[in-house]
Design a protein around this motif. Structure first.
Motif, PDB file in Angstrom:
ATOM      1  N   ASN A  91       0.833  -1.207   0.000  1.00 25.71           N
ATOM      2  CA  ASN A  91       0.000   0.000   0.000  1.00 25.71           C
ATOM      3  C   ASN A  91       0.870   1.260   0.000  1.00 25.71           C
ATOM      4  N   SER A  92       0.256   2.366  -0.405  1.00 20.91           N
ATOM      5  CA  SER A  92       0.956   3.649  -0.349  1.00 20.91           C
ATOM      6  C   SER A  92       0.632   4.325   0.983  1.00 20.91           C
ATOM      7  N   PHE A  93       1.313   5.410   1.257  1.00 22.97           N
ATOM      8  CA  PHE A  93       1.120   6.114   2.521  1.00 22.97           C
ATOM      9  C   PHE A  93       0.693   7.560   2.282  1.00 22.97           C
ATOM     10  N   GLU A 150       8.551   9.546   0.572  1.00 27.98           N
ATOM     11  CA  GLU A 150       7.664  10.230  -0.379  1.00 27.98           C
ATOM     12  C   GLU A 150       6.474  10.853   0.342  1.00 27.98           C
ATOM     13  N   ALA A 151       5.895  10.106   1.290  1.00 28.82           N
ATOM     14  CA  ALA A 151       4.739  10.627   2.035  1.00 28.82           C
ATOM     15  C   ALA A 151       5.130  11.834   2.873  1.00 28.82           C
ATOM     16  N   ALA A 152       6.307  11.761   3.494  1.00 29.29           N
ATOM     17  CA  ALA A 152       6.775  12.880   4.314  1.00 29.29           C
ATOM     18  C   ALA A 152       7.031  14.116   3.452  1.00 29.29           C
ATOM     19  N   LYS A 153       7.655  13.902   2.308  1.00 26.40           N
ATOM     20  CA  LYS A 153       7.927  15.024   1.402  1.00 26.40           C
ATOM     21  C   LYS A 153       6.615  15.666   0.943  1.00 26.40           C
ATOM     22  N   SER A 189       0.326  11.793   4.733  1.00 24.85           N
ATOM     23  CA  SER A 189       0.937  13.105   4.466  1.00 24.85           C
ATOM     24  C   SER A 189       0.190  14.244   5.154  1.00 24.85           C
ATOM     25  N   ALA A 190      -1.139  14.176   5.132  1.00 24.68           N
ATOM     26  CA  ALA A 190      -1.945  15.262   5.689  1.00 24.68           C
ATOM     27  C   ALA A 190      -1.796  15.398   7.200  1.00 24.68           C
TER      28      ALA A 190
END
Length: 450
Positions: free
Chosen positions: A360-362, A387-390, A366-367
């Motif tokens: 899965n993606s994260f 990527e999610a943090a960025k 991010s929000a």
């Protein structure tokens, strides 16, 4: 313990060991069954299997041969972690053999009152709270299941009038046939374990199974704020007790923003509750419901909520070092759990995250990173976490090998007044056998900081 006669002289296969498999094997042996144990780990490396062999139990190790089903077994007891796609388990089901999990055995022999707790998040906190509230009220209570001792072991020592507070996973609940707790709780339902379950629907149905055998004499405490969950339990025969963090209700458990009420009666003021985080309000409400139904006084409930600061590995405060506070939330094995943990802290946070890649993606994470000043990523999902943090606006992203290195990287990035939070949003199995091991390594490294 009820001297259950249903297994005398029956041939039963226990598939998979670990704590629950060992407990099930020994109990069935004690109840007069002819037990065969099958585990994937070779006998020479398998202390659990060797222990059972010493007890006179037949042991077959090294693989899960489908040919075992030709030996005329009448039932399979499956370790919860073994999926139903396993060829041996699929073959047993095709033959019409009952496939149960160890908690069903616990129910069959228990003389104690069983309080069963499940849900995607909050199970451990809620289970611990219910246990503490009952114990504070001078009643005997045992924690069992996914935390504490294996349920079938506790059921052998718990007496009538005592409580077994059992944390239950969807994996365990898929293997019940008669299991019916006196009080059941479903804290919430979110996407999880979809690598094990065939679909979200199967996962929801597994959680709802906690109430499928309950009768009009039983209670189901359920999250009224989740329409999907309410739909899943609409056919329960148990008396439903609803809780809501979003609206004040005259019946059930709810809040006006200052107090928590049950059926219109004030139970506790929010300002007197020590446990932080909005997500814990659900857990607290569910626990209050179970405790009140079990006859626990408001005084005992308030006393527990006035001192209970959380369970190990769940937003657990570890230490303050150089005016930086370190928290261990290793039990956050999905995105929602990490979102809830991040929401509990309003100041600058250094987030340690990563682990098993389930595909899965994260993006949803991010929000929740508005307060994250640095992300230290590790494990199979390190790149996805980065990527999610960025995407969440985090500029300082540090990739490390494991949790041990992550602690030191976080300590270098954090400043006075910051929070360092291990909340991986992933299972641990890419690098660690359990989330507990992962959390303990974090704790050890934090305590070594000088």
């Amino acid at each position: 313990m009820i001297n259950y006669k249903g297994y005398q002289n029956k041939k039963i296969l226990v598939v998979g060991l670990a704590k629950s498999g060992v407990a099930a094997s020994l109990l069935l042996h004690r109840l007069g069954a002819f037990v065969t144990v099958n585990d994937w780990k070779p006998l020479s490396e398998n202390k659990d299997a060797q222990q059972l062999l010493d007890q006179g139990i037949k042991v077959i190790c090294g693989s899960h041969p489908v040919e075992l089903l030709d030996e005329g077994f009448e039932m399979i007891v499956k370790n919860p972690g073994i999926p139903y796609t396993n060829p041996l388990i699929k073959g047993a089901i095709a033959k019409g053999l009952p496939v149960i999990t160890e908690v069903e055995l616990a129910y069959q022999i228990s003389e104690a009152d069983i309080i069963g707790i499940t849900g995607t998040n909050g199970k451990t906190t809620t289970t611990t709270l219910v246990h503490e509230m009952i114990s504070k009220d001078q009643k005997k209570s045992y924690v069992a299941g996914n935390i504490g001792t294996v349920a079938s072991e506790v059921a052998q020592i718990a007496h009538p009038g005592e409580a077994m507070v059992v944390e239950l996973s969807s994996f365990q609940l898929m293997g019940i046939r008669q299991f019916a707790p006196a009080i059941s709780i479903i804290t919430n339902i979110y996407d999880a374990h979809l690598d094990y379950h065939a679909s979200k629907q199967e996962y929801v149905e597994a959680k709802a199974a906690i109430t499928k055998n309950q009768t009009e004499n039983h209670y189901l405490i359920v999250n009224a704020d989740q329409e999907e969950l309410m739909d899943a339990v609409q056919h329960t025969r148990a008396k439903k007790v609803l809780f809501s963090t979003k609206r004040l209700m005259t019946e059930g458990i709810s809040t006006d923003g200052e107090q928590i009420f049950m059926n219109g009666e004030s139970v506790v003021r929010l300002k007197d509750i020590v446990l932080p985080g909005r997500h814990n309000l659900e857990n607290i409400m569910a626990a209050i419901g179970a405790a009140k139904l079990y006859g626990v006084s408001n005084e005992s409930i308030r006393a527990v909520l006035g001192e209970f600061a959380g369970v190990k590995h769940r937003t657990q405060f570890v230490r303050e070092w150089n005016q930086i506070k370190f928290y261990n939330d290793s039990k956050a094995t999905n995105i929602l759990a990490t979102q809830s943990a991040l929401d509990a802290f309003k100041g600058p946070t250094v987030l340690l995250c990563g682990g098993l890649d389930r595909g899965n993606s994260f993006d949803e994470l991010s929000a929740s990173m508005s307060n994250v000043k640095a992300a230290v990523v590790f494990g199979e999902t390190a790149d996805k976490m980065a990527e999610a943090a960025k995407a969440g606006g985090v500029e300082n992203i540090i990739s490390v090998k494991d949790v041990k290195d992550a602690v030191h990287a976080a300590a270098e990035s954090a400043e006075s007044g910051d929070v360092v939070l291990l909340s991986p949003a992933c299972a641990s199995w890419d690098q660690y056998p359990t989330f507990e091991v992962r959390g303990d390594i974090f704790i050890d490294e934090v305590n070594k900081l000088k």
